[in-house]
Design a protein around this motif. Structure first.
Motif, PDB file in Angstrom:
ATOM      1  N   ALA A  51      59.720   3.711   4.174  1.00  0.00           N
ATOM      2  CA  ALA A  51      58.667   3.224   3.269  1.00  0.00           C
ATOM      3  C   ALA A  51      57.298   3.278   3.947  1.00  0.00           C
ATOM      4  O   ALA A  51      56.313   3.687   3.327  1.00  0.00           O
ATOM      5  N   ALA A  52      57.231   2.876   5.223  1.00  0.00           N
ATOM      6  CA  ALA A  52      55.949   2.922   5.938  1.00  0.00           C
ATOM      7  C   ALA A  52      55.476   4.364   6.114  1.00  0.00           C
ATOM      8  O   ALA A  52      54.281   4.654   5.976  1.00  0.00           O
ATOM      9  N   PHE A  53      56.411   5.283   6.397  1.00  0.00           N
ATOM     10  CA  PHE A  53      56.037   6.692   6.532  1.00  0.00           C
ATOM     11  C   PHE A  53      55.484   7.238   5.222  1.00  0.00           C
ATOM     12  O   PHE A  53      54.460   7.939   5.204  1.00  0.00           O
ATOM     13  N   LEU A  54      56.156   6.930   4.112  1.00  0.00           N
ATOM     14  CA  LEU A  54      55.685   7.415   2.810  1.00  0.00           C
ATOM     15  C   LEU A  54      54.327   6.812   2.441  1.00  0.00           C
ATOM     16  O   LEU A  54      53.449   7.517   1.927  1.00  0.00           O
ATOM     17  N   LEU A  55      54.146   5.527   2.708  1.00  0.00           N
ATOM     18  CA  LEU A  55      52.859   4.900   2.409  1.00  0.00           C
ATOM     19  C   LEU A  55      51.737   5.483   3.259  1.00  0.00           C
ATOM     20  O   LEU A  55      50.627   5.734   2.770  1.00  0.00           O
ATOM     21  N   GLN A  56      52.009   5.724   4.546  1.00  0.00           N
ATOM     22  CA  GLN A  56      50.969   6.297   5.389  1.00  0.00           C
ATOM     23  C   GLN A  56      50.703   7.756   5.035  1.00  0.00           C
ATOM     24  O   GLN A  56      49.560   8.211   5.124  1.00  0.00           O
ATOM     25  N   SER A  57      51.725   8.469   4.611  1.00  0.00           N
ATOM     26  CA  SER A  57      51.512   9.845   4.151  1.00  0.00           C
ATOM     27  C   SER A  57      50.658   9.867   2.885  1.00  0.00           C
ATOM     28  O   SER A  57      49.748  10.689   2.753  1.00  0.00           O
ATOM     29  N   LEU A  58      50.953   8.942   1.968  1.00  0.00           N
ATOM     30  CA  LEU A  58      50.153   8.833   0.747  1.00  0.00           C
ATOM     31  C   LEU A  58      48.716   8.462   1.084  1.00  0.00           C
ATOM     32  O   LEU A  58      47.768   9.044   0.534  1.00  0.00           O
ATOM     33  N   GLY A  59      48.542   7.519   2.000  1.00  0.00           N
ATOM     34  CA  GLY A  59      47.192   7.126   2.413  1.00  0.00           C
ATOM     35  C   GLY A  59      46.448   8.268   3.071  1.00  0.00           C
ATOM     36  O   GLY A  59      45.245   8.459   2.826  1.00  0.00           O
ATOM     37  N   GLY A  60      47.143   9.049   3.880  1.00  0.00           N
ATOM     38  CA  GLY A  60      46.503  10.208   4.511  1.00  0.00           C
ATOM     39  C   GLY A  60      46.110  11.267   3.499  1.00  0.00           C
ATOM     40  O   GLY A  60      45.041  11.888   3.608  1.00  0.00           O
ATOM     41  N   LEU A  62      45.402  10.715   0.308  1.00  0.00           N
ATOM     42  CA  LEU A  62      44.269  10.208  -0.474  1.00  0.00           C
ATOM     43  C   LEU A  62      42.989  10.174   0.346  1.00  0.00           C
ATOM     44  O   LEU A  62      41.894  10.337  -0.206  1.00  0.00           O
ATOM     45  N   ALA A  63      43.099   9.986   1.643  1.00  0.00           N
ATOM     46  CA  ALA A  63      41.906   9.958   2.501  1.00  0.00           C
ATOM     47  C   ALA A  63      41.273  11.338   2.620  1.00  0.00           C
ATOM     48  O   ALA A  63      40.072  11.446   2.905  1.00  0.00           O
ATOM     49  N   ASP A  64      42.047  12.405   2.385  1.00  0.00           N
ATOM     50  CA  ASP A  64      41.492  13.767   2.447  1.00  0.00           C
ATOM     51  C   ASP A  64      40.634  14.097   1.237  1.00  0.00           C
ATOM     52  O   ASP A  64      39.780  14.980   1.324  1.00  0.00           O
ATOM     53  N   ARG A  65      40.836  13.383   0.151  1.00  0.00           N
ATOM     54  CA  ARG A  65      40.019  13.629  -1.047  1.00  0.00           C
ATOM     55  C   ARG A  65      38.710  12.877  -0.924  1.00  0.00           C
ATOM     56  O   ARG A  65      38.673  11.719  -0.514  1.00  0.00           O
ATOM     57  N   ALA A  66      37.643  13.530  -1.323  1.00  0.00           N
ATOM     58  CA  ALA A  66      36.309  12.946  -1.142  1.00  0.00           C
ATOM     59  C   ALA A  66      36.096  11.691  -1.980  1.00  0.00           C
ATOM     60  O   ALA A  66      35.430  10.755  -1.541  1.00  0.00           O
ATOM     61  N   ASP A  67      36.671  11.654  -3.183  1.00  0.00           N
ATOM     62  CA  ASP A  67      36.425  10.509  -4.062  1.00  0.00           C
ATOM     63  C   ASP A  67      37.414   9.353  -3.841  1.00  0.00           C
ATOM     64  O   ASP A  67      37.158   8.232  -4.267  1.00  0.00           O
ATOM     65  N   LEU A  68      38.525   9.598  -3.162  1.00  0.00           N
ATOM     66  CA  LEU A  68      39.545   8.560  -2.989  1.00  0.00           C
ATOM     67  C   LEU A  68      39.768   8.150  -1.524  1.00  0.00           C
ATOM     68  O   LEU A  68      40.736   7.466  -1.222  1.00  0.00           O
ATOM     69  N   TRP A  69      38.885   8.552  -0.623  1.00  0.00           N
ATOM     70  CA  TRP A  69      39.102   8.238   0.781  1.00  0.00           C
ATOM     71  C   TRP A  69      39.130   6.735   1.077  1.00  0.00           C
ATOM     72  O   TRP A  69      39.899   6.320   1.954  1.00  0.00           O
ATOM     73  N   PRO A  70      38.346   5.873   0.378  1.00  0.00           N
ATOM     74  CA  PRO A  70      38.471   4.438   0.693  1.00  0.00           C
ATOM     75  C   PRO A  70      39.861   3.884   0.361  1.00  0.00           C
ATOM     76  O   PRO A  70      40.380   3.028   1.074  1.00  0.00           O
ATOM     77  N   VAL A  71      40.458   4.396  -0.728  1.00  0.00           N
ATOM     78  CA  VAL A  71      41.795   3.941  -1.116  1.00  0.00           C
ATOM     79  C   VAL A  71      42.821   4.398  -0.071  1.00  0.00           C
ATOM     80  O   VAL A  71      43.701   3.631   0.330  1.00  0.00           O
ATOM     81  N   GLY A  72      42.696   5.621   0.372  1.00  0.00           N
ATOM     82  CA  GLY A  72      43.612   6.150   1.382  1.00  0.00           C
ATOM     83  C   GLY A  72      43.523   5.394   2.692  1.00  0.00           C
ATOM     84  O   GLY A  72      44.551   5.064   3.299  1.00  0.00           O
ATOM     85  N   VAL A  73      42.306   5.097   3.123  1.00  0.00           N
ATOM     86  CA  VAL A  73      42.121   4.334   4.358  1.00  0.00           C
ATOM     87  C   VAL A  73      42.685   2.917   4.191  1.00  0.00           C
ATOM     88  O   VAL A  73      43.328   2.376   5.102  1.00  0.00           O
ATOM     89  N   ALA A  74      42.476   2.319   3.036  1.00  0.00           N
ATOM     90  CA  ALA A  74      42.983   0.970   2.780  1.00  0.00           C
ATOM     91  C   ALA A  74      44.513   0.943   2.792  1.00  0.00           C
ATOM     92  O   ALA A  74      45.115   0.009   3.337  1.00  0.00           O
ATOM     93  N   ILE A  75      45.155   1.934   2.204  1.00  0.00           N
ATOM     94  CA  ILE A  75      46.621   1.987   2.205  1.00  0.00           C
ATOM     95  C   ILE A  75      47.149   2.176   3.620  1.00  0.00           C
ATOM     96  O   ILE A  75      48.094   1.490   4.045  1.00  0.00           O
ATOM     97  N   THR A  76      46.547   3.077   4.369  1.00  0.00           N
ATOM     98  CA  THR A  76      46.989   3.316   5.739  1.00  0.00           C
ATOM     99  C   THR A  76      46.778   2.089   6.619  1.00  0.00           C
ATOM    100  O   THR A  76      47.673   1.673   7.365  1.00  0.00           O
ATOM    101  N   PHE A  77      45.600   1.486   6.535  1.00  0.00           N
ATOM    102  CA  PHE A  77      45.303   0.295   7.328  1.00  0.00           C
ATOM    103  C   PHE A  77      46.178  -0.879   6.899  1.00  0.00           C
ATOM    104  O   PHE A  77      46.676  -1.629   7.736  1.00  0.00           O
ATOM    105  N   GLY A  78      46.385  -1.035   5.599  1.00  0.00           N
ATOM    106  CA  GLY A  78      47.217  -2.122   5.101  1.00  0.00           C
ATOM    107  C   GLY A  78      48.659  -2.003   5.562  1.00  0.00           C
ATOM    108  O   GLY A  78      49.293  -3.005   5.910  1.00  0.00           O
ATOM    109  N   THR A  79      49.183  -0.792   5.571  1.00  0.00           N
ATOM    110  CA  THR A  79      50.548  -0.572   6.055  1.00  0.00           C
ATOM    111  C   THR A  79      50.659  -0.930   7.537  1.00  0.00           C
ATOM    112  O   THR A  79      51.598  -1.620   7.949  1.00  0.00           O
TER     113      THR A  79
END
Length: 161
Positions: A51-60, A62-79
């Protein structure tokens, strides 16, 4: 800084030399924060690691997209933060579900101190039925000495000044 260590004993009771007794510190884990899914997999928490791997992969992703990078960073940091704060609790719950017993909770500065505190209170079986020898107490050797000893100008134990 004092930490709490939970003492877990193996299923079916402890062995004679307590090699299977585990001490798990309750607190923040730096390695769990830096490498969450690897830390979980190392401690054999397989479903949580996936689950942590999938969440961090999803966060990574989303962080590559210019409009969703804050969400991706938040998911990765939150995990990472969740594993760092609750990882030890997940380990304890996993071991208790496998039959381990919660023997004690020890507050100490280090793991070595926690082990000394716990094992100083554990009765050991020496194998013979004779009681362990105890030192002879000589009350005259430790009797208070009366005299004019001062306690920095305060009243002494003998009631004098």
């Amino acid at each position: 800084m004092t930490s709490s260590y939970l003492v877990l004993t193996a299923p079916g009771g402890t062995d004679s030399n307590h090699e299977k007794t585990r001490f798990i510190r309750d607190g923040f884990t730096i390695l769990g924060f830096l490498f969450p899914w690897i830390w979980l997999a190392f401690h054999r928490l397989w479903l949580h690691a996936i689950a942590a791997f999938l969440l961090q992969s999803l966060g990574g992703a989303l962080a590559d997209r210019a409009d969703l990078w804050p969400v991706g960073v938040a998911i990765t940091f939150g995990t990472s933060l969740l594993v760092a704060l609750e990882g030890q609790n997940l380990r304890i719950r996993n071991l208790v579900a496998k039959g381990w017993d919660e023997a004690d909770l020890v507050s100490a500065d280090s793991l070595q101190t926690a082990e000394e505190i716990y094992f100083s209170n554990v009765r050991t079986d020496t194998g013979d039925s004779r009681p362990a020898p105890s030192p002879q107490w000589d009350p005259t050797a430790h009797a208070p000495r009366h005299g004019n000893a001062t306690s920095l100008g305060l009243f002494g134990f003998d009631g004098g000044r």
